[in-house]
Design an enzyme around this catalytic site. Structure first.
Site, PDB file in Angstrom:
ATOM      1  N   GLY A 209      -1.550  27.737   2.589  1.00 45.64           N
ATOM      2  CA  GLY A 209      -1.158  28.379   3.842  1.00 45.64           C
ATOM      3  C   GLY A 209      -1.610  27.602   5.064  1.00 45.64           C
ATOM      4  O   GLY A 209      -0.884  27.524   6.065  1.00 45.64           O
ATOM      5  N   ASP A 210      -2.787  27.016   5.000  1.00 45.65           N
ATOM      6  CA  ASP A 210      -3.298  26.214   6.109  1.00 45.65           C
ATOM      7  C   ASP A 210      -2.364  25.045   6.381  1.00 45.65           C
ATOM      8  O   ASP A 210      -2.009  24.768   7.536  1.00 45.65           O
ATOM      9  CB  ASP A 210      -4.702  25.717   5.768  1.00 45.65           C
ATOM     10  CG  ASP A 210      -5.269  24.785   6.820  1.00 45.65           C
ATOM     11  OD1 ASP A 210      -5.349  25.181   7.996  1.00 45.65           O
ATOM     12  OD2 ASP A 210      -5.643  23.652   6.458  1.00 45.65           O
ATOM     13  N   ALA A 211      -1.926  24.357   5.332  1.00 42.85           N
ATOM     14  CA  ALA A 211      -1.026  23.210   5.493  1.00 42.85           C
ATOM     15  C   ALA A 211       0.342  23.641   6.014  1.00 42.85           C
ATOM     16  O   ALA A 211       0.920  22.983   6.890  1.00 42.85           O
ATOM     17  CB  ALA A 211      -0.874  22.477   4.163  1.00 42.85           C
TER      18      ALA A 211
END
Length: 141
Positions: free
Chosen positions: A27-29
């Protein structure tokens, strides 16, 4: 593993088997990529350093925490489940520029984004990203 990495889609139960911190890693990416593409689209001629400064305003833990607090009531039961899994996960570290609660809420937000991405819920992911840009444009984070 499939050869077409852009068309891998997981079912909900498969994502439930993955550590919430691993889902947050994805999700961060995804969120970082969304923010960068959004900023380049909006500011095509902006210097790269200034794009980075603007991107930080979206991706820092404080901002992600504020975003999810404003959107939490609009989440489905399943989305709320994944947000809470990420929020409650113990990572062992906290960045120097965030307090523990902000960092946990940000991790929950990233877990939600990772869940939506991995399960191919593009319409819901687009709606979430649209809500983020609307909040930013109104100065709410």
């Amino acid at each position: 593993m499939k050869n077409d990495l852009f068309n891998i889609k997981w079912d909900d139960n498969s994502v439930r088997q993955i550590s919430p911190l691993t889902v947050a890693f994805v999700g961060d990416a995804v969120y970082e990529t969304f923010v960068r593409v959004y900023l380049v689209d909006k500011h095509r001629n902006m210097h790269v350093h200034n794009l980075h400064v603007e991107a930080v305003k979206f991706v820092k833990a404080h901002s992600q925490s504020e975003i999810i607090k404003k959107l939490e009531t609009k989440l489905s039961e399943e989305e709320l489940y994944f947000f809470k899994r990420g929020r409650n996960a113990k990572s062992g570290t906290v960045p120097k520029n965030a307090d523990v609660q902000e960092y946990r809420f940000a991790t929950g937000f990233e877990t939600l984004v990772g869940f939506l991405y991995l399960t191919g819920r593009w319409d819901r992911l687009n709606l979430l990203f649209k809500s983020v840009t609307d909040l930013r444009e109104r100065g709410e984070f």
